[in-house]
Motif scaffolding. Structure first.
Motif, mmCIF file in Angstrom:
data_model
loop_
_atom_site.group_PDB
_atom_site.id
_atom_site.type_symbol
_atom_site.label_atom_id
_atom_site.label_comp_id
_atom_site.label_asym_id
_atom_site.label_seq_id
_atom_site.Cartn_x
_atom_site.Cartn_y
_atom_site.Cartn_z
ATOM 1 N N ALA A 132 23.772 25.193 27.254
ATOM 2 C CA ALA A 132 23.137 24.586 26.086
ATOM 3 C C ALA A 132 21.626 24.497 26.263
ATOM 4 N N LEU A 133 21.183 24.150 27.472
ATOM 5 C CA LEU A 133 19.745 24.046 27.730
ATOM 6 C C LEU A 133 19.060 25.402 27.555
ATOM 7 N N VAL A 134 19.650 26.449 28.120
ATOM 8 C CA VAL A 134 19.040 27.769 28.039
ATOM 9 C C VAL A 134 19.009 28.265 26.598
ATOM 10 N N GLU A 135 20.079 27.985 25.858
ATOM 11 C CA GLU A 135 20.110 28.420 24.459
ATOM 12 C C GLU A 135 19.016 27.736 23.648
ATOM 13 N N ARG A 136 18.862 26.429 23.845
ATOM 14 C CA ARG A 136 17.864 25.681 23.087
ATOM 15 C C ARG A 136 16.445 26.010 23.549
ATOM 16 N N LEU A 137 16.219 25.904 24.862
ATOM 17 C CA LEU A 137 14.877 26.120 25.386
ATOM 18 C C LEU A 137 14.442 27.581 25.246
ATOM 19 N N GLY A 138 15.399 28.494 25.447
ATOM 20 C CA GLY A 138 15.071 29.915 25.431
ATOM 21 C C GLY A 138 14.594 30.428 24.089
ATOM 22 N N ALA A 139 14.846 29.667 23.027
ATOM 23 C CA ALA A 139 14.379 30.099 21.708
ATOM 24 C C ALA A 139 12.861 29.973 21.588
ATOM 25 N N THR A 140 12.248 29.143 22.454
ATOM 26 C CA THR A 140 10.803 28.904 22.363
ATOM 27 C C THR A 140 10.066 29.159 23.671
ATOM 28 N N TYR A 141 10.747 28.884 24.800
ATOM 29 C CA TYR A 141 10.080 28.935 26.099
ATOM 30 C C TYR A 141 10.789 29.908 27.038
ATOM 31 N N SER A 142 10.056 30.363 28.047
ATOM 32 C CA SER A 142 10.684 31.153 29.101
ATOM 33 C C SER A 142 11.276 30.196 30.131
ATOM 34 N N VAL A 143 12.490 30.519 30.595
ATOM 35 C CA VAL A 143 13.207 29.648 31.526
ATOM 36 C C VAL A 143 13.473 30.414 32.817
ATOM 37 N N ALA A 144 13.100 29.827 33.939
ATOM 38 C CA ALA A 144 13.299 30.462 35.239
ATOM 39 C C ALA A 144 14.769 30.397 35.647
ATOM 40 N N PRO A 145 15.224 31.306 36.510
ATOM 41 C CA PRO A 145 16.592 31.194 37.040
ATOM 42 C C PRO A 145 16.780 29.835 37.709
ATOM 43 N N PRO A 146 17.974 29.256 37.614
ATOM 44 C CA PRO A 146 18.182 27.894 38.128
ATOM 45 C C PRO A 146 18.182 27.820 39.646
ATOM 46 N N VAL A 147 17.934 26.619 40.138
ATOM 47 C CA VAL A 147 17.978 26.319 41.566
ATOM 48 C C VAL A 147 19.019 25.229 41.790
ATOM 49 N N ILE A 148 19.933 25.441 42.723
ATOM 50 C CA ILE A 148 20.922 24.430 43.080
ATOM 51 C C ILE A 148 20.409 23.668 44.295
ATOM 52 N N ALA A 149 20.423 22.338 44.218
ATOM 53 C CA ALA A 149 19.947 21.494 45.311
ATOM 54 C C ALA A 149 21.077 20.575 45.774
ATOM 55 N N THR A 150 21.331 20.559 47.067
ATOM 56 C CA THR A 150 22.399 19.710 47.618
ATOM 57 C C THR A 150 21.820 18.574 48.448
ATOM 58 N N GLN A 151 22.583 17.495 48.559
ATOM 59 C CA GLN A 151 22.138 16.243 49.182
ATOM 60 C C GLN A 151 20.784 15.842 48.591
ATOM 61 N N ALA A 152 20.700 15.944 47.266
ATOM 62 C CA ALA A 152 19.398 15.844 46.597
ATOM 63 C C ALA A 152 19.241 14.567 45.793
ATOM 64 N N ARG A 153 18.063 14.024 45.848
ATOM 65 C CA ARG A 153 17.598 12.962 44.958
ATOM 66 C C ARG A 153 16.637 13.581 43.940
ATOM 67 N N VAL A 154 16.295 12.791 42.920
ATOM 68 C CA VAL A 154 15.455 13.321 41.842
ATOM 69 C C VAL A 154 14.122 13.842 42.366
ATOM 70 N N GLY A 155 13.510 13.102 43.301
ATOM 71 C CA GLY A 155 12.190 13.463 43.793
ATOM 72 C C GLY A 155 12.119 14.816 44.462
ATOM 73 N N LEU A 156 13.258 15.349 44.903
ATOM 74 C CA LEU A 156 13.268 16.681 45.506
ATOM 75 C C LEU A 156 12.791 17.730 44.509
ATOM 76 N N GLY A 157 13.036 17.469 43.236
ATOM 77 C CA GLY A 157 12.629 18.406 42.201
ATOM 78 C C GLY A 157 11.124 18.610 42.131
ATOM 79 N N ASP A 158 10.342 17.589 42.521
ATOM 80 C CA ASP A 158 8.886 17.740 42.490
ATOM 81 C C ASP A 158 8.442 18.859 43.422
ATOM 82 N N HIS A 159 9.050 18.927 44.601
ATOM 83 C CA HIS A 159 8.715 19.982 45.566
ATOM 84 C C HIS A 159 9.159 21.353 45.052
ATOM 85 N N VAL A 160 10.375 21.399 44.498
ATOM 86 C CA VAL A 160 10.911 22.668 44.002
ATOM 87 C C VAL A 160 10.086 23.174 42.818
ATOM 88 N N GLY A 161 9.761 22.264 41.908
ATOM 89 C CA GLY A 161 8.986 22.660 40.734
ATOM 90 C C GLY A 161 7.619 23.190 41.102
#
Length: 255
Positions: A132-161
């Motif tokens: 659903a996210l790719v369908e909605r976002l992809g109509a306007t924005y480019s979306v990078a391939p997803p990243v799976i994170a394990t043993q992860a808290r939200v803040g880990l996303g800052d490093h990945v992003g």
């Protein structure tokens, strides 16, 4: 003439139970709860504990995402070496063990799928929400391939992003299980992700677990509106408000 047996009184709580997953109108047996309610509570508590400790089936999630044709899925993990350490040390869950697997991207939006406190939620709802996210976002924005994170808290996303180089990062993460729901997802959106940000710099959307909770398409609609708002404002967090539902209400009222 025999007496007509009285019908049992209708349960006044029954209609209300259909409107909420909260535990209401449980009744009593003497000074305690009825046995059935006690057993229901214990079963819900066991389900919540299992959801926290159940490891994410990464291979199964990768296979499910492969059907969406989103590109090669990268995998990262936090500095927490085990589930027990992850639960005892939230700080380790916010730091990546390594980022060499994360490819640089010139996409507008990056998406991290994190196990969080309910890997079960990510396994159950991650692929559907991702579609659903790719369908909605992809109509306007480019979306990078997803990243799976394990043993992860939200803040880990800052490093990945930051490693990805995307303008806006969406972290889809398993929420802390409760006694009513053990498989709910949350979404955290951060514009210009980088280490050192706080929760005040993010926007959160929670309780995503159809059919009882928010649906995939509704969540994707809110996220798309937040991405647009973040790009216009130049930041996310407390300064960014979700206007998507207000717009929908106005459009619906004029129909």
């Amino acid at each position: 003439m025999s007496a007509v047996p009285e019908r049992p009184a209708a349960d006044p709580w029954e209609p209300l139970r259909g409107l909420t997953q909260a535990r209401i109108g449980l009744g009593r047996s003497g000074s305690s709860l009825p046995t059935r309610r006690v057993l229901e509570f214990r079963a819900a508590h066991a389900a919540a504990r299992d959801a926290v400790h159940e490891p994410l089936d990464v291979d199964g999630l990768v296979a499910a995402l492969g059907e969406l044709d989103l590109g090669d899925v990268a995998q990262v993990s936090s500095c927490a070496g085990s589930r027990g350490e992850y639960l005892r040390r939230p700080d380790l869950g916010r730091r990546p063990a390594g980022l060499s697997a994360v490819p640089a991207s010139d996409a507008d939006v990056g998406i991290v799928l994190a196990d969080g406190l309910s890997p079960r939620a990510l396994a159950a709802h991650g692929p559907g929400l991702m579609a659903a996210l790719v369908e909605r976002l992809g109509a306007t924005y480019s979306v990078a391939p997803p990243v799976i994170a394990t043993q992860a808290r939200v803040g880990l996303g800052d490093h990945v992003g930051q490693a990805m180089g995307v303008d806006t990062l969406v972290v889809v993460i398993g929420e802390r299980p409760g006694l009513s729901v053990a498989d709910s997802l949350g979404i955290y959106l951060t514009h210009r992700p980088r280490p050192g940000l706080s929760d005040a710099d993010r926007n959160c959307l929670s309780n995503i677990h159809p059919p009882e909770g928010m649906g995939y398409d509704a969540a994707a609609s809110v996220v798309t509106a937040l991405v647009a708002g973040a790009r216009e404002l130049g930041r996310s967090g407390i300064a960014l408000k979700d206007s998507s539902r207000a717009v929908a209400a106005v459009d619906g009222g004029g129909a």
